[in-house]
Scaffold this motif. Structure first.
Motif, PDB file in Angstrom:
ATOM      1  N   MET A  48       0.820  -1.220   0.000  1.00 37.74           N
ATOM      2  CA  MET A  48       0.000   0.000   0.000  1.00 37.74           C
ATOM      3  C   MET A  48       0.849   1.264   0.000  1.00 37.74           C
ATOM      4  O   MET A  48       0.369   2.333  -0.336  1.00 37.74           O
ATOM      5  N   TRP A  49       2.120   1.142   0.404  1.00 33.38           N
ATOM      6  CA  TRP A  49       2.964   2.332   0.476  1.00 33.38           C
ATOM      7  C   TRP A  49       3.465   2.763  -0.899  1.00 33.38           C
ATOM      8  O   TRP A  49       3.849   3.905  -1.084  1.00 33.38           O
ATOM      9  N   VAL A  50       3.445   1.848  -1.868  1.00 28.23           N
ATOM     10  CA  VAL A  50       4.162   2.085  -3.119  1.00 28.23           C
ATOM     11  C   VAL A  50       3.735   3.361  -3.864  1.00 28.23           C
ATOM     12  O   VAL A  50       4.568   4.220  -4.129  1.00 28.23           O
ATOM     13  N   PRO A  51       2.423   3.499  -4.184  1.00 32.18           N
ATOM     14  CA  PRO A  51       2.077   4.659  -5.011  1.00 32.18           C
ATOM     15  C   PRO A  51       2.422   5.991  -4.348  1.00 32.18           C
ATOM     16  O   PRO A  51       2.990   6.876  -4.993  1.00 32.18           O
ATOM     17  N   GLU A  52       2.112   6.113  -3.055  1.00 28.99           N
ATOM     18  CA  GLU A  52       2.350   7.400  -2.391  1.00 28.99           C
ATOM     19  C   GLU A  52       3.829   7.737  -2.315  1.00 28.99           C
ATOM     20  O   GLU A  52       4.244   8.864  -2.562  1.00 28.99           O
ATOM     21  N   VAL A  53       4.635   6.710  -1.959  1.00 30.08           N
ATOM     22  CA  VAL A  53       6.063   6.966  -1.795  1.00 30.08           C
ATOM     23  C   VAL A  53       6.677   7.378  -3.133  1.00 30.08           C
ATOM     24  O   VAL A  53       7.401   8.367  -3.224  1.00 30.08           O
ATOM     25  N   TYR A  54       6.362   6.636  -4.205  1.00 34.27           N
ATOM     26  CA  TYR A  54       6.993   6.948  -5.484  1.00 34.27           C
ATOM     27  C   TYR A  54       6.477   8.265  -6.053  1.00 34.27           C
ATOM     28  O   TYR A  54       7.144   8.899  -6.864  1.00 34.27           O
ATOM     29  N   ALA A  55       5.270   8.658  -5.632  1.00 33.20           N
ATOM     30  CA  ALA A  55       4.747   9.921  -6.147  1.00 33.20           C
ATOM     31  C   ALA A  55       5.333  11.108  -5.388  1.00 33.20           C
ATOM     32  O   ALA A  55       5.399  12.212  -5.914  1.00 33.20           O
ATOM     33  N   THR A  56       5.764  10.894  -4.126  1.00 32.01           N
ATOM     34  CA  THR A  56       6.223  12.038  -3.335  1.00 32.01           C
ATOM     35  C   THR A  56       7.743  12.104  -3.195  1.00 32.01           C
ATOM     36  O   THR A  56       8.282  13.170  -2.954  1.00 32.01           O
ATOM     37  N   ALA A  57       8.434  10.960  -3.330  1.00 31.33           N
ATOM     38  CA  ALA A  57       9.895  11.003  -3.217  1.00 31.33           C
ATOM     39  C   ALA A  57      10.462  11.635  -4.485  1.00 31.33           C
ATOM     40  O   ALA A  57       9.780  11.738  -5.502  1.00 31.33           O
ATOM     41  N   SER A  58      11.737  12.062  -4.395  1.00 33.12           N
ATOM     42  CA  SER A  58      12.339  12.623  -5.599  1.00 33.12           C
ATOM     43  C   SER A  58      12.525  11.496  -6.617  1.00 33.12           C
ATOM     44  O   SER A  58      12.599  10.327  -6.265  1.00 33.12           O
ATOM     45  N   SER A  59      12.587  11.866  -7.900  1.00 29.48           N
ATOM     46  CA  SER A  59      12.526  10.833  -8.937  1.00 29.48           C
ATOM     47  C   SER A  59      13.715   9.898  -8.857  1.00 29.48           C
ATOM     48  O   SER A  59      13.601   8.711  -9.136  1.00 29.48           O
ATOM     49  N   ARG A  60      14.887  10.412  -8.448  1.00 33.90           N
ATOM     50  CA  ARG A  60      16.050   9.534  -8.356  1.00 33.90           C
ATOM     51  C   ARG A  60      15.876   8.507  -7.253  1.00 33.90           C
ATOM     52  O   ARG A  60      16.269   7.345  -7.399  1.00 33.90           O
ATOM     53  N   VAL A  61      15.274   8.948  -6.132  1.00 33.20           N
ATOM     54  CA  VAL A  61      15.037   8.010  -5.043  1.00 33.20           C
ATOM     55  C   VAL A  61      14.002   6.968  -5.460  1.00 33.20           C
ATOM     56  O   VAL A  61      14.181   5.758  -5.220  1.00 33.20           O
TER      57      VAL A  61
END
Lengths: 487, 228
Positions: free
Chosen positions: A220-233
């Motif tokens: 469940m964490w995947v979409p939010e984390v990838y949408a809010t972290a910087s693109s390199r992270v």
């Protein structure tokens, strides 16, 4: 003495000293991280070149296994250790406010990732995994926005939950066998873990380590984390870190857990992952989220591949993983300037033609259009599935093919927008040169793979064969028997 | 939907635990590794406290990683916690008793902390426990006088150097032809204060690192502005 441990020790040392070096010279602090990673990558490559067919085992501190901790380097582990080191180097974080801390975190990530890939001790794997998780929190939060803090918190809760489950699984294994060394576990597993307790331990560890591998119920964490972290992270987490978690599950499956039920669990969770991930990606209205969901789908395909018994499954999973390793980071880098609603991407191809062209290429490979590598990777999964002749495996094939058509649908929706004749009122930002260059480099790797398919497939096959060679693993580590000491 | 999933999960977990409980052979837990270590630890590491021989020798790399987890967590804490505005009001100093108590306790805590660290290879205790006591020695004055502060620069230098010492001792072993983190130096007489080779040095590094990190993290938390 073996230089391999430097792949882990040097990045940690540099991370500890970085803030002190920064006091002396901020220039030195900027360049030392990449230099250390270059050195560790060189060490890894030199070990790789002398490895050949004979894997190496190093005992930390010189204590014989199973009392000491083993570092086991075969081509399989070393491939991912190198992917982690080189991947971090390529995707070196660029943070505006927290450059020093981001650099430390990147070094720690590279060191722990390499250690995780090479470790041959169950509890040591857990500690490496924990450290990698904590480092990921920092990398996600280093963006400093409230959104990234919120998603880190969510990730923290789910990861903590997963880590507790994994630890419980390890405890069950230890209770049954009295050892944590993977080689020794491989020796005693058929006798002591081929029961309900062993199966429960596998499920607990699968769900625990699956948190990072974006396994179906704990992603469940995947979409939010990838949408809010910087693109390199995001690129690092989706591209490399998720594969390391997959690698642990592969190692456990090869060495310790041989129950047929384990494969069924993997198959069912994989199918659910593909179905939910791709459907969610299809509904997504934001490029980063779309890529995040599609990565859940891709990892689902890898879990389906792992459910194929024997060498073929590991080979197929490895092929999909390596393909995804190149493809997803490039896509996240391209998405860096294409965030927000997809509708706003109209005509973006005009501002950045190279990026748009690359996106089309990557999309085609992700869907699996021949002759791109994505096609061959998916073929390697589907072919053995068809020979197994069981309804659930046929259903998996159907799901993978249906997912491909969904992928085609949503990715081309983005491509159509990119090449839309009527551009949006807001001008599009061009990509940062470093981002674009890295993405082009990774895309170039995919194209190069098209021309080297046969040698590449042979190499992956031999890596998979080495990884599944349990007797060599046991002989190389050669754990002392502890049975005689029991009173 | 969410409640349904949670209920399903809990039922599954409950059934699994019950099933394991039915099958598990509690009286026959395999403790082979522990017994093997008991029989060889004194000879191989020279530490009278066998727990220490596991923490720093047999599983020394795990300890290095635990230290790194703490280091990372403290660093992230510093990154996430807010900075204090210059004109933000501070809590007034504590009363006479707490202030005097903190002053009196400071040297005592230092001695106790260092004692526990330095005897880690002989008696229960060691770098982690002693480090926490050291941290409290430096944090207590901060509670008594909220106006004062700990110098974060010094802390980051100390923790960096302590962590580097741990790894450098490991690398020193490599330079002498052993594996990383192999025990070095003379093992001495079992039970003597100066014995067990490099293990006390490693524990000292652990203690200082844990102490400085925890003190730094607590000071960061104390620095965060109070919401009135």
């Amino acid at each position: 003495m073996n230089l391999l441990v430097l792949m882990i020790a040097l990045p940690l040392l540099a991370a500890f000293l970085l803030s002190i070096i920064d006091r002396a010279s901020s220039f030195a602090a900027r360049v030392i991280g990449p230099l250390v990673l270059l050195a560790t990558a060189a060490i890894g490559l030199s070990v790789w070149s002398q490895l050949g067919d004979a894997p190496q085992a190093v005992q930390w501190g010189g204590f014989q296994a199973p009392l000491g901790i083993t570092l086991y380097a075969d081509q399989f582990g070393l491939l991912f250790a190198l992917a982690m080191t080189i991947g971090t180097l390529l995707l070196w974080p660029r943070s505006t406010g927290n450059q020093l801390r981001s650099s430390s975190l990147a070094l720690l990530l590279a060191g722990t990732g390499s250690g995780l890939a090479l470790s041959g001790d169950l509890f040591n794997i857990y500690v490496f995994y924990e450290l990698m998780t904590v480092v990921s929190y920092g990398l996600i939060a280093s963006r400093g926005t409230s959104g990234s803090f919120a998603s880190t918190l969510r990730y923290l809760v789910i990861s903590g939950f997963g880590a507790a489950l994994a630890l419980a699984g390890i405890a069950l294994v230890y209770q049954a066998t009295g050892t944590l060394n993977l080689a020794q576990l491989a020796q005693v597993a058929p006798e002591k873990l081929n029961n309900l307790q062993g199966f429960a331990a596998f499920v607990l560890m699968l769900v625990g380590f699956g948190v990072k591998a974006e396994l179906f119920p704990v992603n469940m964490w995947v979409p939010e984390v990838y949408a809010t972290a910087s693109s390199r992270v995001s690129a690092l987490l989706a591209g490399v870190v998720s594969k390391l978690a997959l690698l642990i599950i592969m190692r456990l499956l090869i060495l310790v857990f041989h129950q047929p039920e384990a494969l069924t669990v993997l198959l069912v969770l994989g199918i659910l992952g593909v179905a939910t991930g791709e459907l969610a990606a299809w509904r997504a209205r934001d490029l980063n989220r779309m890529l995040a969901f599609s990565s859940i789908g891709q990892l689902g395909v890898m879990f389906i591949a792992l459910s194929i018994p024997g060498n073929a499954g590991i080979f197929a999973a490895l092929a999909v993983a390596v393909h995804h390793l190149f493809l997803k980071p490039a896509m996240f880098l391209l998405a860096a300037r294409w965030g927000g609603s997809i509708r706003r991407l109209c005509g973006a191809a005009k501002t950045s033609p190279v990026a748009a062209g690359l996106f089309v290429l990557l999309s085609l490979s992700l869907i699996g259009v021949p002759p791109l590598p994505g096609f061959w990777a998916k073929l390697l999964v589907i072919m053995p599935l068809l020979t197994l002749d069981q309804p659930l495996y046929y259903f998996a094939v159907f799901i993978i093919l249906a997912a491909a058509s969904l992928e085609a649908n949503y990715l081309f929706r983005v491509v159509m927008k990119l090449y839309d004749k009527q551009p949006t009122a807001v001008p599009h930002k061009a990509h940062a040169t470093a981002d674009l260059a890295t993405a082009v480099f990774l895309g170039g790797g995919l194209i190069a793979a098209v021309f080297m398919l046969v040698p590449l497939a042979d190499r992956l096959d031999s890596i998979a064969a080495q990884a599944t060679d349990v007797s060599t693993y046991i002989q190389t580590v050669a754990p002392q028997s502890l049975e005689g000491d029991v009173q | 939907m969410r409640r349904f999933t949670a209920a399903l999960f809990l039922i599954g977990l409950g059934v699994m635990i019950a099933a394991i409980y039915q099958h598990m052979d509690f009286s026959n837990t395999a403790l082979n590794a522990g017994q093997a270590i008991n029989s060889v630890a004194a000879q191989e590491t020279g530490a009278a406290n066998f727990v220490t021989s596991v923490v720093l020798a047999y599983r020394g790399i795990d300890t290095l990683l635990e230290l790194t987890i703490l280091f990372t967590a403290a660093m992230i804490g510093g990154m996430v916690l807010g900075k204090r505005r210059v004109d933000a009001p501070r809590d007034p100093d504590a009363g006479f008793i707490l202030r005097t108590g903190a002053d009196l306790l400071f040297p005592l805590l230092l001695v106790v902390g260092l004692y526990i660290i330095l005897h880690g290879h002989l008696t229960p205790g060691g770098g982690f426990q002693g480090g926490v006591i050291l941290a409290s020695a430096f944090f207590l004055p901060l509670l008594a006088r909220p106006g004062s502060s700990i110098n974060q620069d010094v802390i980051s230098i100390v923790e960096g150097l302590a962590g580097a010492t741990f790894i450098l001792i490991g690398l020193l072993a490599m330079s002498e032809g052993y594996e990383f983190l192999s025990p070095l130096f003379d093992k001495g007489e079992l039970g003597a204060l100066i014995s067990a080779g490099s293990l006390p040095v490693l524990y000292l590094a652990v203690g200082i690192k844990v102490g400085s990190e925890l003190a730094g993290l607590l000071a960061h938390l104390a620095e965060a502005e109070a919401v009135d």
